[in-house]
Every structure is written in structure tokens, then in C-alpha cells.
Enzyme design. Structure first.
Site, PDB file in Angstrom:
ATOM      1  N   HIS A 111       0.842  -1.204   0.000  1.00  0.00           N
ATOM      2  CA  HIS A 111       0.000   0.000   0.000  1.00  0.00           C
ATOM      3  C   HIS A 111       0.872   1.247   0.000  1.00  0.00           C
ATOM      4  O   HIS A 111       1.705   1.439   0.886  1.00  0.00           O
ATOM      5  CB  HIS A 111      -0.954  -0.029   1.210  1.00  0.00           C
ATOM      6  CG  HIS A 111      -2.011  -1.069   1.084  1.00  0.00           C
ATOM      7  ND1 HIS A 111      -2.499  -1.793   2.150  1.00  0.00           N
ATOM      8  CD2 HIS A 111      -2.676  -1.527  -0.009  1.00  0.00           C
ATOM      9  CE1 HIS A 111      -3.429  -2.642   1.722  1.00  0.00           C
ATOM     10  NE2 HIS A 111      -3.554  -2.489   0.411  1.00  0.00           N
ATOM     11  N   GLU A 136       1.856   3.634   2.955  1.00  0.00           N
ATOM     12  CA  GLU A 136       2.392   2.994   4.145  1.00  0.00           C
ATOM     13  C   GLU A 136       3.923   2.951   4.071  1.00  0.00           C
ATOM     14  O   GLU A 136       4.562   1.915   4.123  1.00  0.00           O
ATOM     15  CB  GLU A 136       1.743   1.615   4.318  1.00  0.00           C
ATOM     16  CG  GLU A 136       0.227   1.754   4.472  1.00  0.00           C
ATOM     17  CD  GLU A 136      -0.580   0.477   4.371  1.00  0.00           C
ATOM     18  OE1 GLU A 136      -1.798   0.563   4.184  1.00  0.00           O
ATOM     19  OE2 GLU A 136       0.011  -0.619   4.476  1.00  0.00           O
ATOM     20  N   HIS A 169       2.405  -3.763   6.805  1.00  0.00           N
ATOM     21  CA  HIS A 169       1.452  -2.693   6.516  1.00  0.00           C
ATOM     22  C   HIS A 169       1.510  -1.678   7.647  1.00  0.00           C
ATOM     23  O   HIS A 169       2.160  -1.890   8.672  1.00  0.00           O
ATOM     24  CB  HIS A 169       0.024  -3.262   6.446  1.00  0.00           C
ATOM     25  CG  HIS A 169      -0.241  -4.068   5.216  1.00  0.00           C
ATOM     26  ND1 HIS A 169      -0.931  -3.581   4.136  1.00  0.00           N
ATOM     27  CD2 HIS A 169       0.124  -5.340   4.877  1.00  0.00           C
ATOM     28  CE1 HIS A 169      -0.999  -4.508   3.200  1.00  0.00           C
ATOM     29  NE2 HIS A 169      -0.375  -5.571   3.603  1.00  0.00           N
ATOM     30  N   GLU A 173       0.588  -4.912  11.068  1.00  0.00           N
ATOM     31  CA  GLU A 173       0.172  -3.521  10.947  1.00  0.00           C
ATOM     32  C   GLU A 173       1.038  -2.739  11.926  1.00  0.00           C
ATOM     33  O   GLU A 173       1.003  -3.007  13.131  1.00  0.00           O
ATOM     34  CB  GLU A 173      -1.306  -3.358  11.329  1.00  0.00           C
ATOM     35  CG  GLU A 173      -2.283  -3.960  10.352  1.00  0.00           C
ATOM     36  CD  GLU A 173      -2.417  -3.137   9.076  1.00  0.00           C
ATOM     37  OE1 GLU A 173      -1.822  -2.044   8.989  1.00  0.00           O
ATOM     38  OE2 GLU A 173      -3.088  -3.604   8.157  1.00  0.00           O
TER      39      GLU A 173
HETATM   40  N1  LIG Z   1      -2.903  -1.763   5.834  1.00  0.00           N
HETATM   41  S1  LIG Z   1      -4.485  -1.819   5.767  1.00  0.00           S
HETATM   42  O1  LIG Z   1      -4.882  -1.763   4.381  1.00  0.00           O
HETATM   43  O2  LIG Z   1      -5.006  -0.765   6.584  1.00  0.00           O
HETATM   44  N2  LIG Z   1      -4.999  -3.213   6.340  1.00  0.00           N
HETATM   45  C1  LIG Z   1      -4.761  -4.417   5.592  1.00  0.00           C
HETATM   46  C2  LIG Z   1      -5.110  -5.625   6.460  1.00  0.00           C
HETATM   47  C3  LIG Z   1      -4.658  -6.901   5.801  1.00  0.00           C
HETATM   48  C4  LIG Z   1      -5.382  -8.108   6.348  1.00  0.00           C
HETATM   49  O3  LIG Z   1      -6.410  -7.953   7.012  1.00  0.00           O
HETATM   50  O4  LIG Z   1      -4.877  -9.192   6.040  1.00  0.00           O
HETATM   51  C5  LIG Z   1      -5.664  -4.465   4.326  1.00  0.00           C
HETATM   52  O5  LIG Z   1      -6.838  -4.058   4.452  1.00  0.00           O
HETATM   53  O6  LIG Z   1      -5.170  -4.907   3.282  1.00  0.00           O
HETATM   54 ZN   LIG Z   2      -1.857  -1.782   4.068  1.00  0.00          ZN
END
Ligand SMILES: NS(=O)(=O)N[C@@H](CCC(=O)O)C(=O)O
Ligand SMILES: [Zn+2]
Ligand SMILES: [Ca+2]
Ligand SMILES: [Ca+2]
Length: 312
Positions: free
Chosen positions: A69, A72, A198, A271
Site C-alpha cells: 500500500h 504505508e 502494513h 500492521e
Molecule cells: N494496511 S491496511 O490496508 O489498513 N490493512 C490491511 C489488512 C490486511 C489483512 O487484514 O490481512 C488491508 O486491508 O489490506
Molecule cells: Zn496496508
């Protein structure tokens, strides 16, 4: 470039230079290549760290991926920390030396360089998440296991969680997946463990994301228990909160689900900092936070690299 005051973060060009210098300085334990190119043609750098790095030795392999992302940016610094620590401290830190001598460690510091560069264009943060293909694809919804199955992504190209027109439609996810597939040697996947970094929320997440089930026909209760045990050990080392991905929200087409279901790789997501605060500011910690928040994960990285050798 990064806004004034945040020069501690690396632009793609600066990252590339650091990786090249590291490969030059540590030639015997570092091999620098790439897994392919981004949509706009940037090399997706691949760093291999191991003794006799130029040879494929029969040692458990580990993969770290960062910056799926765009905004990030702290995660790119996290992968850089892994590269720098496991090269600079080789020969001095006994744990680092042991792990580099007995494992093959792969690091992809940015999976989404186009998005990351776009996010900081003209020195102002845009809050950009996706890649730069059309209106952008959310790379962490574009992986090919249970792609678009379960309401954990969007079919709208304008959505922040747009899954793309098909699985692996993004050149970036396709390139990383092809690299992983290339590590099947003699019918056996050599990569045993993986972390995808992330930000933010300070969590340790394990699959599955596409279902609330703890276990199912592709994850036995024993395997689910191993994810939880390792996840909790990782979280104990950095103070993050451990939980199954779907406890957060349902995500389909994520990297962890694919790594596990298709390749039996112990694959988790971190995260990073900050824990909360909501809104866009959380993606942009001041650069003073880079050192403490990346070093906060030094022990977790060691645990994961070690765990790769504890194959069930
Ligand atoms: N970094 S983020 O986008 O806020 N959270 C990740 C969480 C990844 C996951 O739940 O596996 C996502 O939604 O892809
Ligand atoms: Zn992310
Ligand atoms: Ca080796
Ligand atoms: Ca090998």
C-alpha cells in the site's frame, strides 16, 4: 520527494541506491536482483541475504514484503531495517550471524513503487493506497486465492479496495507471485515463512482473511493453532495485538491467504505504528519514529526467520 521534515524516509531512487551500496559492501552475503517491474516500469527489487548468497543452498527460505500500500511508507523503512541489520550485524551479532548462515532471507522492500512515488509527488502526501494502473488496484485484494469471493473487496475501479478486473491483473502481484512459484524446487516450496508489512494499528494478523472460520478444509485446527501460537509470540515481542485477519474485517484476495493456501507458507501481516488515531495522519508518522518503530520489530523478525526452520 517527501515533505520537508520527513527526509528520513527513502524515495524509490534513494532506496535503490541504498540497496546497491549494500550489495557492493556485503557481496558475499547479499545478492540484489528483482522479481520484475511495476506498471510504470520500476524494478521490484529483491534482496537475498545468506551465506554463499550466489548459491541456492538447502536452507529454509523466508520472505519479507513491504509497501503493498503506497502511503504505508514506514513499511518500506521496515524492510530496509531488515536488510541493513542482517548485513551490517553479520559477524558481530551472534543471532543475526546464525540466521544468515542457516537461512536464505528474501526481502522485497517495495511491492508498489509507483503508488509510493505518486503519493509523495510534489512534496505533499496524497493519501494514495493502490497501484497506478487505471484508477488503481488494491494490491492486497488482487491475489488469486478466493479472489473476490466474499465481500472483502470491491468491484468498483474507484474504490480503495478495488480488486482489479481479475486475479493477478496487477503486474506487481503477478511478479511477486511468480517469484514465490519459482521457489518450488523439486516439487517443494522452499519458502517456509513470510511477513507482509502494513501500517497502521499495531496488529499481528494471520489467515484466513476471507472467512471467519478458524479452521477449514485448507487449514487444519492444528495448523490454525500454529498460526495463533506464532502470532502471539510475535505480538509479545513488539506489543502489537494478535488476531486472525478476519477478526479485523473480511478481506478477500489478500497475500496471506494465497501464500498459505497455495504454498503452505506460514504467512502473516504486521500492521505497524501507530496504534490508533484514525484518519490519514496515522500513515505519516514523523521521520523521528522510523528508527524506534522499525527496531521495535527486530526480535519479531528473528522469531519469524528462526520459525522457518521449525517446519511441521
Ligand atoms: N494496511 S491496511 O490496508 O489498513 N490493512 C490491511 C489488512 C490486511 C489483512 O487484514 O490481512 C488491508 O486491508 O489490506
Ligand atoms: Zn496496508
Ligand atoms: Ca546460504
Ligand atoms: Ca534454497
Amino acid at each position: 520527494e517527501f515533505p520537508a521534515g520527513d527526509e528520513g524516509y527513502h524515495t524509490y531512487g534513494e532506496l535503490t541506491e541504498v540497496l546497491r551500496n549494500t550489495a557492493d559492501e556485503h557481496g558475499e552475503i547479499v545478492s540484489l536482483s528483482d522479481v520484475g517491474s511495476s506498471y510504470e516500469g520500476r524494478s521490484l527489487h529483491l534482496v537475498k541475504i545468506s551465506d554463499n548468497a550466489g548459491q541456492d543452498e538447502d536452507e529454509p527460505e523466508v520472505l519479507f514484503t513491504c509497501n503493498q500500500h503506497a502511503r504505508e511508507h514506514l513499511t518500506t523503512e521496515m524492510c530496509l531495517r531488515i536488510v541493513e541489520r542482517f548485513t551490517d550485524e553479520y559477524g558481530s551479532d551472534p543471532t543475526v550471524t546464525e540466521l544468515v548462515d542457516t537461512r536464505e532471507i528474501y526481502v522485497i522492500p517495495t511491492v508498489n513503487p509507483d503508488g509510493a512515488e505518486y503519493d509523495i509527488e510534489n512534496g505533499r502526501y496524497k493519501g494514495w493506497r493502490k497501484n497506478r494502473q487505471g484508477n488503481g488496484t488494491d494490491l492486497n485484494r488482487n491475489w488469486g486465492y478466493q479472489w473476490g469471493c466474499c465481500g472483502g473487496s470491491s468491484g468498483s475501479p474507484y474504490s480503495e479496495t478495488y480488486r482489479g478486473p481479475s486475479a493477478f491483473s496487477a503486474p506487481e502481484t503477478r511478479a511477486v507471485a511468480s517469484f514465490v512459484e519459482s521457489r518450488v524446487v523439486g516439487g517443494t516450496q522452499q519458502i517456509k515463512a513470510h511477513l507482509d508489512f502494513h501500517s497502521y494499528s499495531e496488529l499481528v494478523l494471520w489467515p484466513y482473511g476471507y472467512t471467519y472460520d478458524d479452521a477449514n478444509d485448507t487449514m487444519t485446527p492444528e495448523e490454525a493453532r500454529r498460526f495463533q501460537e506464532v502470532g502471539e509470540r510475535l505480538a509479545a515481542s513488539n506489543g502489537y495485538t494478535p488476531q486472525q485477519s478476519s477478526d479485523l474485517y473480511i478481506t478477500d484476495g489478500s497475500i496471506n491467504d494465497w501464500m498459505w493456501a497455495e504454498h503452505d507458507i506460514l504467512s502473516l501481516t504486521f500492521e505497524m505504528y501507530p496504534a490508533g488515531g484514525g484518519g490519514l495522519d496515522g500513515f505519516y508518522p514523523p521521520d523521528e519514529r522510523i528508527e524506534p518503530e522499525t527496531q521495535r520489530n527486530d526480535e519479531a523478525v528473528e522469531i519469524l526467520v528462526a520459525e522457518a526452520g521449525n517446519q511441521v
